[in-house]
Design an enzyme around this catalytic site. Structure first.
Site, short mmCIF file in Angstrom:
data_model
loop_
_atom_site.label_atom_id
_atom_site.label_comp_id
_atom_site.label_asym_id
_atom_site.label_seq_id
_atom_site.Cartn_x
_atom_site.Cartn_y
_atom_site.Cartn_z
N GLU A 68 0.82 -1.20 0.00
CA GLU A 68 0.00 0.00 0.00
C GLU A 68 0.86 1.26 0.00
OE1 GLU A 68 -0.49 -2.55 2.00
OE2 GLU A 68 -2.58 -3.22 1.86
N PHE A 130 -12.56 -7.63 13.03
CA PHE A 130 -11.37 -7.98 12.25
C PHE A 130 -11.02 -6.90 11.24
CE2 PHE A 130 -9.51 -10.19 8.50
CZ PHE A 130 -8.31 -10.57 9.09
N GLN A 131 -9.78 -6.44 11.27
CA GLN A 131 -9.23 -5.43 10.37
C GLN A 131 -9.97 -4.10 10.46
OE1 GLN A 131 -8.64 -7.07 6.37
NE2 GLN A 131 -6.65 -7.87 7.02
N LYS A 180 -17.95 -1.41 4.17
CA LYS A 180 -18.22 -2.45 3.16
C LYS A 180 -19.70 -2.49 2.75
CE LYS A 180 -17.09 -7.27 2.17
NZ LYS A 180 -16.38 -8.48 2.67
N MET A 490 23.80 9.79 5.01
CA MET A 490 23.58 11.08 5.68
C MET A 490 23.70 10.93 7.20
SD MET A 490 23.23 14.24 5.09
CE MET A 490 22.45 14.71 3.55
#
Length: 581
Positions: A68, A130-131, A180, A490
């Site tokens: 993602e 869930f999620q 959803k 760096m």
């Protein structure tokens, strides 16, 4: 700004039909009608209705990244390089959370994005299902606006508003979270023709009185200086800035995000200011009597210690965001408004006047000649500055170049001669490692005819290397450069100069063979460790259709100079060993 309409009238008419359709179909129709050509995303359980609606849809293009974070950086690169709003899509919970770094990156640099996330069904919200994650709450501080869509009837209007907010005023990311059951619900589609958001006035008119004061200040100045930031690029105001500089003779310095906003091959350009800026640019800031900042927000990497910044100057600040004016630096002449319109009005008010700043500009030109950016070149070890100079020379400053964050980013800013706006895509505010490569993919999608070069460190390359798969599958012809010094360069530089050489956890031993890694994904890989090898490998990369990764093995001990150590003032600049200081 949204993408220009690329669909034919018949297709647009078909998409606008007031049919009973699902929330998922409404989303796809709205994205197409907003002119979106490509969505970067990753599927999951909460967005399966949306992905099901994509199946067999000939109008809709989706690019499946491998993470993602790669999706949102690609959307960001698309937006920065085209000026259009980028779009990405992820599922709920971990998928949405993986977008957070990219949202913050876009927010810090004012990049227009519409970020679409799925969520669990509305009946499960707040139950730790869930999620499930409160992505709206998580991202509220780093978005321009966030929506949680509870009813499918609100979806079309929400999407219309999101694009309007993301692409107007001070641009930025807008998140739309869609449960959803909303994406599955069916309603009659009604295309919203207009947007009306009470209290949102993104582009207030330019204050003409302030512009008059600024014009008067320029006429009374002996040592004026233009400081151009990323706002010049976002506003499309490069032509107006160039006209102001060329007709008055005022010298120009451009911040990291402003590079390309003024042609880097002009005499009046002094280079980048700040921590790793040029000697001439920093001296100009120290000695100017009028500083005209346009679309720059006085980042600490530019100002360094505030009490040492432009100590002799009256400061004028042009910015579309009133909150930026006076936030860090006292401003004598505030000009709130769009940079393009403000500069156009300023040019009109200065027309007919003659200016002679030659003693000032001659002094600065002398500094450019006596203190150029320099390094000790040799056939071996290969110097990273040489690699960047070679890329600049062979692409004639015409490529789109993306970077990660670190030494390679500063060498690119110093040694690539950017000639056009939207040519450098880099994470300036958040400083995001892993940004450059996926951003280059998005830039190449948005600019299929341009040469796109992704310059990475060996550390950052390993943060999104999985997106090599996208380049291989779709034959996206990004030229991927790895400045490989085997260390977090760096950080090593700061530990050497500030922490008395105590090198703590910067060794990248165990990194993959980047050539073999590229080949494992189906991308051509090349390696160079000397100047002559670099020339041959780079030429072969340019002559090869499709993506190529070039592993440039460079000196481990090279440092970025000049440098102003953090906590010090601009006058405390260290020039480096080549200047004996």
């Amino acid at each position: 700004m949204t993408d220009e309409h690329w669909l034919d009238e018949e297709t647009k008419k078909r998409l606008r039909q007031p049919d009973p359709v699902s929330g998922s179909e409404i989303l796809l129709r709205m994205l197409l009608l907003e002119g979106v050509r490509c969505v970067f995303g990753y599927p999951g359980g909460a967005v399966l209705y949306i992905y099901d609606a994509m199946h067999g849809n000939p109008d809709f293009r989706h690019l499946l990244t491998r993470h993602e974070q790669g999706a949102i950086h690609a959307a960001d690169g698309y937006a920065r390089s085209t000026g259009r709003t980028g779009v990405c899509l992820a599922t709920s919970g971990p998928g949405a959370a993986n977008l957070v770094t990219g949202i913050a990156t876009a927010h810090m640099d004012s990049v227009p994005l519409v970020v679409i996330t799925g969520n669990v069904a509305t009946s499960l919200i707040g139950t730790d299902s869930f999620q499930e994650a409160d992505i709206v709450g998580i991202t509220q501080p780093i978005t321009k606006h966030s929506y949680f869509v509870r009813n499918v009837e609100d979806l079309a209007r929400t999407i219309k508003e999101a694009f309007y907010i993301a692409g107007t005023g001070r641009k930025g990311p807008v998140l739309i979270d869609i449960p959803k059951d909303v994406s599955a619900a069916v309603t009659d589609f009604a295309y919203p023709e207009d947007v009306s958001i009470p209290g949102y006035d993104p582009e207030p008119p330019v204050d003409s009185l302030s512009v008059s004061r600024l014009a008067e200040a320029i006429r009374g100045s002996r040592k004026p200086l233009l400081l151009a930031g990323g706002g010049i690029v976002q506003a499309g105001a490069s032509a107006e800035l160039e006209k102001l500089a060329e007709t008055t003779g005022i010298p120009v310095t451009t911040t990291l995000l402003g590079l390309g906003g003024y042609p880097g091959d002009r005499e009046l350009w002094l280079g980048m200011p700040g921590m790793h800026g040029t000697y001439a640019a920093n001296q100009a800031l120290l000695q100017c009597d009028l500083l005209i900042s346009v679309g720059a927000r006085f980042d600490d990497r530019v100002t360094m210690r505030l009490d040492g910044f432009a100590p002799n100057a009256r400061i004028a600040h042009i910015d579309i965001d009133a909150a930026e004016i006076g936030k860090l630096v006292p401003t004598a002449i505030p000009v709130i408004g769009d940079a393009k319109r403000a500069l156009r009005e300023l040019n009109e008010r200065l027309a007919g006047f003659s200016f002679d700043f030659s003693p000032w500009t001659d002094f600065l030109k002398g500094l450019k000649q006596t203190h150029p950016l320099r390094y000790a070149d040799a056939e071996t070890p290969l110097k990273p500055q040489y690699v960047i100079e070679m890329i600049s020379r062979t692409t004639n400053g015409e490529a789109i170049v993306t970077t990660d964050v670190g030494q390679h980013q500063m060498w690119t800013a110093q040694f690539y001669r950017f000639r056009h706006p939207r040519s450098l895509l880099t994470s300036g505010g958040l400083g995001t490692m892993g940004f450059g490569f996926p951003a280059a993919i998005g830039a190449q999608i948005g600019n299929p005819g341009r040469t796109v070069v992704s310059v990475n460190g060996d550390g950052g390359m390993q943060m999104c290397a999985q997106e090599l798969a996208i380049c291989a599958i779709h034959r996206i012809p990004v030229k991927i450069v790895v400045i490989n010094n085997g260390t977090l360069g760096m950080i090593k530089q700061w530990q050497e100069l500030i922490y008395e050489g105590r090198f703590s956890h910067i060794d990248l031993s165990g990194s993959p063979d980047f050539v073999k890694l590229a080949e494992a994904y189906g991308v051509k890989g090349l390696r160079a460790a000397s100047r002559s090898e670099a020339e041959r490998a780079w030429r072969e990369a340019l002559d090869t259709p499709g993506p190529v990764l070039i592993d440039f093995v460079v000196s481990r001990d090279e440092l970025v100079y000049p440098m102003v150590p953090q906590g010090m003032a601009l006058q405390d600049m260290i020039l480096g060993e080549e200047e004996g200081a």
